[in-house]
Design an enzyme around this catalytic site. Structure first.
Site, short mmCIF file in Angstrom:
data_model
loop_
_atom_site.label_atom_id
_atom_site.label_comp_id
_atom_site.label_asym_id
_atom_site.label_seq_id
_atom_site.Cartn_x
_atom_site.Cartn_y
_atom_site.Cartn_z
N LYS A 1 0.81 -1.22 0.00
CA LYS A 1 0.00 0.00 0.00
C LYS A 1 0.84 1.27 0.00
O LYS A 1 0.39 2.33 -0.46
CB LYS A 1 -0.93 0.00 1.21
N SER B 1 0.83 -10.05 -0.50
CA SER B 1 0.56 -8.61 -0.47
C SER B 1 0.77 -7.93 0.87
O SER B 1 0.88 -6.70 0.92
CB SER B 1 -0.88 -8.35 -0.95
#
Length: 415
Positions: A52, A309
């Protein structure tokens, strides 16, 4: 060379002011298990332990290029996006206001504050994320601040494309298959947007949590649809609605190439990666690895990249993860047993247990003037078939029971 490809490479180069490329690591355990060449793109090893940061940094940088006087940024997030925004605010020396639900765990609040290093203010508001998001946007309108979307923004998507730029450089060739987790679609849009232009030979599979299949819903409807409810366990990918911008970049996907991962099965994958490989993954970070068994026949002999992720996992959740994994694997069950209220009945029941059966929960309330009492019992075992044997013994002994392991309402209330 397409504009997106050149912009993605420029965005990747700009990120080097912030952190080095995350590792692309060949995983011997998975490669041997599936007779394939399996690599993990370790986004769980970024400075904020998720990808992110890439999107937050890129969107902030690009916006400041267009609006150099803008010094106030806002986001709404209870997790990885908040930490990415905080880190970017510190880097650029701008102020960030981060809205989080009141129910956000203290660990995530503290980590966001640490990453912000005095450049962020955290506002706790709303019991649900929709309330938090509304408060953040109202604040932007009132203060003239800029809202940083977690995924539905072209600059955020561009930032996430840097994952693909790095993996091609690190692998030195195009992989046969890339497996991508999907929440709001920012990562999948960025990675496929770059790779489809840079090397069209790459194939893809996409993974959503079973209780948050917003990409599947959008592809079936032909436009983003809001799911009526979402299972929040895989919190990094539990998104009720795919973004409008991300859908425009993902509408080419064959729905058959979107796999759904049951939340409890993801727990088995998390534990396997932790115990065998020493890799800490959050639920969303384990999605790409979780579907490898379903793809085993398709990936044999191929080069596969799984995007892990994120690794922001609170170890206070480990008992819950273990519990979910055992239940999904058939190694733990809960049931309500109707036990005769007579001397020796409990001893008779205990004699039915096998050598691998272990009582993990036992609650019994003896009631007067009744022939039977109810027992809430939880049993762990080493092989799922042991329960078949136990239940056969209970039936033969006329001990009525009800398996409530998969009864969501009862198990949540009683367990």
């Amino acid at each position: 060379m397409s504009t997106f490809v050149s912009d993605a490479r420029a965005a990747t180069a700009a990120l080097r002011d912030l952190f080095e490329a995350t590792p692309l690591q060949r995983n011997d355990h998975l490669s041997q298990k599936y007779d394939a060449d399996i690599w993990l793109k370790r986004e769980d090893l970024s400075p904020v332990r998720s990808y992110k940061l890439r999107g937050a940094f890129t969107a902030m940088r690009k916006y400041r290029e267009r609006h150099p006087d803008q010094v106030q940024f806002v986001c709404a997030s209870a997790g990885n996006h908040a930490q990415g925004v905080a880190f970017a605010c510190r880097h650029f020396g701008v102020m960030g206001t981060i809205f989080m639900p009141v129910t956000t765990p203290q660990q995530k609040i503290d980590k966001t504050r640490i990453f912000g290093a005095g450049q962020v203010e955290i506002v706790l508001t709303g019991d649900y994320f929709d309330q938090t998001l509304a408060a953040a946007k109202a604040f932007c309108a009132e203060k003239g601040a800029h809202f940083l979307s977690p995924f539905d923004d072209p600059d955020v998507i561009l930032g996430q494309s840097s994952v693909a730029v790095e993996l091609l450089q690190q692998l030195g060739k195009a992989p046969d298959l890339v497996i991508l987790p999907v929440g709001g679609g920012g990562l999948a849009s960025g990675v496929t947007g770059y790779l489809r232009a840079a090397d069209p030979s790459v194939d893809y599979r996409f993974v959503e949590p079973l209780g948050g299949a917003s990409l599947v819903a959008a592809l079936r409807a032909g436009h983003p649809e809001t799911l009526p409810q979402v299972n929040s366990f895989v919190d990094g990918a539990a998104v009720a609605r795919l973004g409008d911008n991300t859908y425009q970049m993902l509408d080419w996907i064959d729905p058959a190439h979107v796999l759904l991962a049951p939340e409890d099965r993801v727990c088995i994958t998390m534990l396997d990666m932790l115990n065998v490989e020493g890799i800490v993954l959050e639920p969303a970070g384990a999605l790409s690895v979780d579907v490898l068994p379903e793809l085993a026949a398709q990936i044999r002999g191929k080069t596969v990249v799984c995007i892990t992720s994120g690794g922001n996992f609170d170890f206070e959740r480990l008992p819950e993860v273990k519990e979910r994994a055992q239940r999904f694997g058939g190694l733990k069950k809960y049931f309500i047993l109707r036990m005769p209220q007579r001397p020796g009945a409990l001893r008779d029941f205990l004699a039915m247990l096998g050598p691998d059966d272990d009582i993990a929960r036992f609650e019994y309330l003896k009631k007067s003037a009744r022939n039977f009492g109810s027992v809430l019992i939880g049993i762990e075992t080493k092989r799922p078939e042991n329960f078949t044997t136990l239940f056969a013994k209970l039936d033969q002994a006329a001990f009525p029971y009800r398996d409530i392991t998969n009864d969501g309402i009862l198990s949540e209330f009683l367990i």
